[in-house]
Design an enzyme around this catalytic site. Structure first.
Site, PDB file in Angstrom:
ATOM      1  N   GLU A 140       0.829   3.871   2.144  1.00 31.62           N
ATOM      2  CA  GLU A 140       0.938   4.149   2.917  1.00 31.62           C
ATOM      3  C   GLU A 140       2.368   3.561   3.785  1.00 31.62           C
ATOM      4  O   GLU A 140       3.389   4.096   3.938  1.00 31.62           O
ATOM      5  CB  GLU A 140       0.316   3.636   4.078  1.00 31.62           C
ATOM      6  CG  GLU A 140      -1.444   4.942   3.398  1.00 31.62           C
ATOM      7  CD  GLU A 140      -2.325   3.717   3.044  1.00 31.62           C
ATOM      8  OE1 GLU A 140      -3.577   4.618   3.503  1.00 31.62           O
ATOM      9  OE2 GLU A 140      -1.818   3.405   2.276  1.00 31.62           O
TER      10      GLU A 140
ATOM     11  N   HIS B 185       0.887  -1.162  -0.244  1.00 26.46           N
ATOM     12  CA  HIS B 185      -0.031  -0.280   0.518  1.00 26.46           C
ATOM     13  C   HIS B 185       0.581   0.973  -0.047  1.00 26.46           C
ATOM     14  O   HIS B 185       1.915   0.993   0.641  1.00 26.46           O
ATOM     15  CB  HIS B 185      -0.652   0.079   1.707  1.00 26.46           C
ATOM     16  CG  HIS B 185      -2.052  -0.940   0.931  1.00 26.46           C
ATOM     17  ND1 HIS B 185      -2.975  -0.671   2.501  1.00 26.46           N
ATOM     18  CD2 HIS B 185      -1.891  -2.119   0.807  1.00 26.46           C
ATOM     19  CE1 HIS B 185      -3.732  -1.967   1.616  1.00 26.46           C
ATOM     20  NE2 HIS B 185      -3.445  -2.660   0.937  1.00 26.46           N
TER      21      HIS B 185
ATOM     22  N   CYS C 256      -2.746   0.127   7.563  1.00 27.79           N
ATOM     23  CA  CYS C 256      -1.754   1.002   7.252  1.00 27.79           C
ATOM     24  C   CYS C 256      -1.984   1.747   8.435  1.00 27.79           C
ATOM     25  O   CYS C 256      -0.976   3.040   8.950  1.00 27.79           O
ATOM     26  CB  CYS C 256      -2.332   2.083   6.081  1.00 27.79           C
ATOM     27  SG  CYS C 256      -2.276   1.629   4.349  1.00 27.79           S
TER      28      CYS C 256
END
Length: 152
Positions: free
Chosen positions: A57, A55, A89
């Site tokens: 993040e 992801h 995240c």
């Protein structure tokens, strides 16, 4: 947040992510140090990398940890992301001791910063970052809406 949006689309709304990332949901994240400098930036790469943890993040947190902080600690830094972080995240940001999480669009289905669950403000948490949601919300949501309309 404007810089994060610029990692996804140009001023005309065209996708500017690397070609290998264009199958990924368009989410961008930045880490800003205590002096206000962007020290890391990333876009989602789950599909591109075949990695469920890729992801935006997490990738930005990993990159920033190599540049600033005390090892893995990113105390004083801000995570800026175009979509509300998911539980993974949000947990990674809390674990990295991020001072502030700032996000654009809310994510009622998977949001980990208040929509579905609230990881940063969980009872008994040993560390609680500030959370600011809805920054440039309409622009961030529009990028996602366009992406999913084109998928249908």
């Amino acid at each position: 947040m404007r810089r994060a949006l610029a990692l996804l689309v140009d001023s005309d709304g065209h996708d500017v992510r690397p070609a290998d990332c264009q199958a990924d949901v368009p989410v961008a994240a930045l880490i800003v140090d205590p002096q206000g400098r962007i020290v890391a930036e990333a876009v989602n790469r789950r599909e591109a990398d075949g990695d469920p943890t890729a992801h935006a993040e997490v990738l930005a947190l990993r990159a920033a940890a190599k540049i600033v902080g005390d090892g893995w600690r990113l105390e004083g830094c801000t995570l800026v992301v175009t979509l509300e972080p998911c539980t993974m995240c949000a947990g990674a940001a809390v674990g990295a001791r991020i001072k502030r999480i700032v996000f654009g669009a809310w994510e009622p289905k998977t949001g980990g910063c208040g929509s579905l669950v609230d990881i940063p403000r969980a009872p008994g948490a040993t560390y609680t970052p500030e959370v600011v949601g809805g920054v440039l919300e309409e622009q961030c949501a529009a990028v996602l809406e366009t992406f999913f309309q084109e998928k249908r």
